[in-house]
Design an enzyme around this catalytic site. Structure first.
Site, short mmCIF file in Angstrom:
data_model
loop_
_atom_site.label_atom_id
_atom_site.label_comp_id
_atom_site.label_asym_id
_atom_site.label_seq_id
_atom_site.Cartn_x
_atom_site.Cartn_y
_atom_site.Cartn_z
N THR A 71 0.85 -1.20 0.00
CA THR A 71 0.00 0.00 0.00
C THR A 71 0.88 1.25 0.00
O THR A 71 0.63 2.20 -0.75
CB THR A 71 -0.95 -0.03 1.21
OG1 THR A 71 -1.74 -1.23 1.11
CG2 THR A 71 -1.87 1.17 1.24
N ASN A 154 -5.81 -10.49 -6.88
CA ASN A 154 -5.81 -11.08 -5.53
C ASN A 154 -7.03 -11.96 -5.29
O ASN A 154 -6.96 -12.91 -4.51
CB ASN A 154 -5.71 -9.98 -4.46
CG ASN A 154 -6.72 -8.88 -4.64
OD1 ASN A 154 -6.83 -8.29 -5.70
ND2 ASN A 154 -7.47 -8.59 -3.60
N GLN A 182 0.65 -10.40 -5.77
CA GLN A 182 0.19 -11.79 -5.83
C GLN A 182 0.97 -12.61 -6.86
O GLN A 182 0.96 -13.83 -6.80
CB GLN A 182 -1.31 -11.84 -6.17
CG GLN A 182 -2.21 -11.16 -5.15
CD GLN A 182 -2.28 -11.91 -3.82
OE1 GLN A 182 -1.83 -13.06 -3.69
NE2 GLN A 182 -2.84 -11.26 -2.81
N SER A 202 5.07 -7.16 -1.70
CA SER A 202 4.74 -7.18 -0.27
C SER A 202 5.23 -8.51 0.30
O SER A 202 4.93 -9.58 -0.25
CB SER A 202 3.23 -7.05 -0.10
OG SER A 202 2.89 -7.10 1.26
N ALA A 203 5.96 -8.44 1.43
CA ALA A 203 6.60 -9.64 1.95
C ALA A 203 5.61 -10.70 2.42
O ALA A 203 5.84 -11.90 2.26
CB ALA A 203 7.52 -9.26 3.12
N HIS A 204 4.47 -10.26 3.01
CA HIS A 204 3.62 -11.26 3.68
C HIS A 204 2.83 -12.14 2.72
O HIS A 204 2.20 -13.10 3.13
CB HIS A 204 2.72 -10.60 4.73
CG HIS A 204 1.58 -9.77 4.22
ND1 HIS A 204 0.27 -10.17 4.37
CD2 HIS A 204 1.54 -8.58 3.60
CE1 HIS A 204 -0.52 -9.22 3.87
NE2 HIS A 204 0.23 -8.26 3.41
N THR A 241 14.33 5.11 9.62
CA THR A 241 15.18 3.93 9.82
C THR A 241 14.47 2.70 9.27
O THR A 241 13.30 2.46 9.56
CB THR A 241 15.49 3.74 11.33
OG1 THR A 241 16.09 4.95 11.79
CG2 THR A 241 16.42 2.57 11.57
N CYS A 328 -9.42 -8.27 2.77
CA CYS A 328 -8.14 -7.81 3.31
C CYS A 328 -8.27 -6.51 4.07
O CYS A 328 -7.31 -6.05 4.65
CB CYS A 328 -7.07 -7.76 2.24
SG CYS A 328 -7.18 -6.40 1.16
N1 PLP Z 1 -1.94 -5.51 -3.96
C1 PLP Z 1 -2.50 -6.72 -3.96
C2 PLP Z 1 -2.78 -7.41 -5.26
C3 PLP Z 1 -2.84 -7.33 -2.73
O1 PLP Z 1 -3.40 -8.54 -2.74
C4 PLP Z 1 -2.59 -6.64 -1.52
C5 PLP Z 1 -2.98 -7.23 -0.21
O2 PLP Z 1 -3.98 -7.91 -0.12
C6 PLP Z 1 -1.98 -5.38 -1.58
C7 PLP Z 1 -1.68 -4.85 -2.82
C8 PLP Z 1 -1.67 -4.60 -0.34
O3 PLP Z 1 -0.54 -5.13 0.30
P1 PLP Z 1 -0.05 -4.67 1.75
O4 PLP Z 1 -0.83 -5.48 2.72
O5 PLP Z 1 1.41 -5.00 1.79
O6 PLP Z 1 -0.27 -3.20 1.86
#
Ligand code: PLP
Length: 385
Positions: A71, A154, A182, A202-204, A241, A328
């Protein structure tokens, strides 16, 4: 505790053991900007992670800027004011896709009247003609055109025609930002080939920790005005940082994702078995994006006559964690913008199964028995859920 099946990798993939270890090992690291030995050791950790993340998408490590997640990456890149070296550069209009994640659809730092949404077809694929047409009428006298599109969706897992999008944008003299959140680790992304000008990660979503991500540029030609200003970290592109434990975990997850990509066909075979179970138990199920290229790990479907949220709760009670639409943002349930964009306004939501390399036959069997229970109650064969 009874066994549960976690089938919600697109919301957040489980933290990989190597990522957890890397996070823990970096918790006591010094400030990577400090010049003493401890600081230099911390910087080495950070640069190792940067190199691993670059390896996942064949990019140059020095073109990576760490962020707090996708984001922030999107809000940084989706900006009218950029710099090319010391010279200011202006983007006058942003073109996004109607099925993009909300972090792109919100338009970043552009004003609403500077944003045009390009639609998708019934399979969720960006309408290339509409994009070309919109870019053809872009007024270059006002500034450059910025295009931001998801590489893979996603919710549906649909993979966009990335080369075609890149060539349409290039032919129009625009700049392309790809939300590869994704797609990373699930399709081949190669920044050394004509692909996108910028990637967002995005790492997660790849087994790293939450709250860390990256912007990856194809070259160091130009960058947006920073979103976060202050110190000179990340070559002044992102002050503050760096989140070193997060970055170390991200690096370990990226290295692991590069390795496990070799077994992506196994994931696809298992996903197809989930799809077979759905069609066997619910022959009239709707599978979204089935005729389009899809991520190997994603299955997005609707059960006619059954509200997705109701089914999701029933799955949860039966030990299966999956998503209804995309959940999400703060657990809120609403119309799926992706289904709406694809023209399925009438559908009562859809369920998303998203899996990974750790998903196994036990997960499939739990899913099968949960779905069988839901279906038998739908047809009046048992207790109401
Ligand atoms: N873009 C996509 C396609 C996603 O699936 C997501 C999270 O669901 C994001 C962006 C946002 O990622 P973050 O949680 O790192 O802000």
């Amino acid at each position: 505790m009874a066994a549960r099946a976690y089938l919600d990798y697109n919301a957040s993939a489980p933290l990989l053991r190597v990522a957890r270890e890397a996070v823990v090992a970096a918790l006591e690291a010094a400030n990577p900007s400090s010049v003493h030995g401890e600081g230099r050791a911390a910087r080495r950790l950070m640069e190792e992670a940067r190199a691993r993340i670059a390896g996942l998408v064949n990019a140059r490590p020095q073109h990576i800027v760490f962020t707090s997640g996708a984001t922030e990456g999107a809000t940084t890149l989706l900006a009218p004011d950029w710099r090319m070296g010391k010279a200011p550069l202006r983007f006058s209009h942003l073109y996004i896709c109607s099925a993009d994640h909300s972090c792109l659809r919100s338009g970043g730092r552009f004003l609403p009247d500077q944003i045009t949404q390009i639609g998708v077809d019934g399979q969720g694929l960006l309408k290339l003609d509409a994009l070309a047409q919109a870019l053809a009428s872009h007024d270059k006298a006002q500034g450059l055109a910025l295009v931001a599109v998801h590489a893979a969706n996603n919710e549906s897992g649909v993979v966009q025609p990335l080369e075609d999008i890149a060539s349409v944008v290039k032919a129009a003299g625009g700049v392309l930002v790809l939300d590869a959140v994704q797609a990373a680790g699930r399709i081949l992304l190669d920044m050394s080939k004509p692909c996108a000008d910028y990637l967002i990660l995005s790492a997660h979503k790849i087994g790293g920790p939450k709250g860390v991500g990256a912007i990856i540029a194809a070259s160091d030609l130009m960058m947006p005005q920073p979103l976060i200003t202050g110190g000179g970290q990340e070559k002044s592109h992102r002050a503050g940082t760096e989140n070193l434990p997060g970055i170390a975990g991200f690096g370990a997850a990226a290295e692991s994702a590069s390795e496990s990509f070799k077994t992506i066909d196994e994931v696809r075979k298992l996903r197809d078995r989930f799809e077979d179970v759905v069609l066997e138990l619910v022959p009239d199920a709707l599978i979204f994006g089935r005729a389009a290229p899809r991520l190997a790990n994603t299955l997005f479907f609707a059960i006619p006559g059954l509200k997705a949220e109701t089914a999701q709760i029933a799955f949860d009670l039966a030990g299966v964690a999956l998503s209804a639409g995309s959940a999400c943002s703060s657990g809120k349930v609403g119309a799926s913008p992706v289904l709406t964009a694809m023209g399925f306004d009438e559908i009562q939501g859809a369920l998303r199964v998203s899996i990974g390399q750790a998903t196994d036959m036990h997960d499939l069997e739990l899913f099968r028995s949960a779905l069988a229970g839901i279906v038998s109650r739908r047809s009046g064969g048992g207790r109401a859920a």
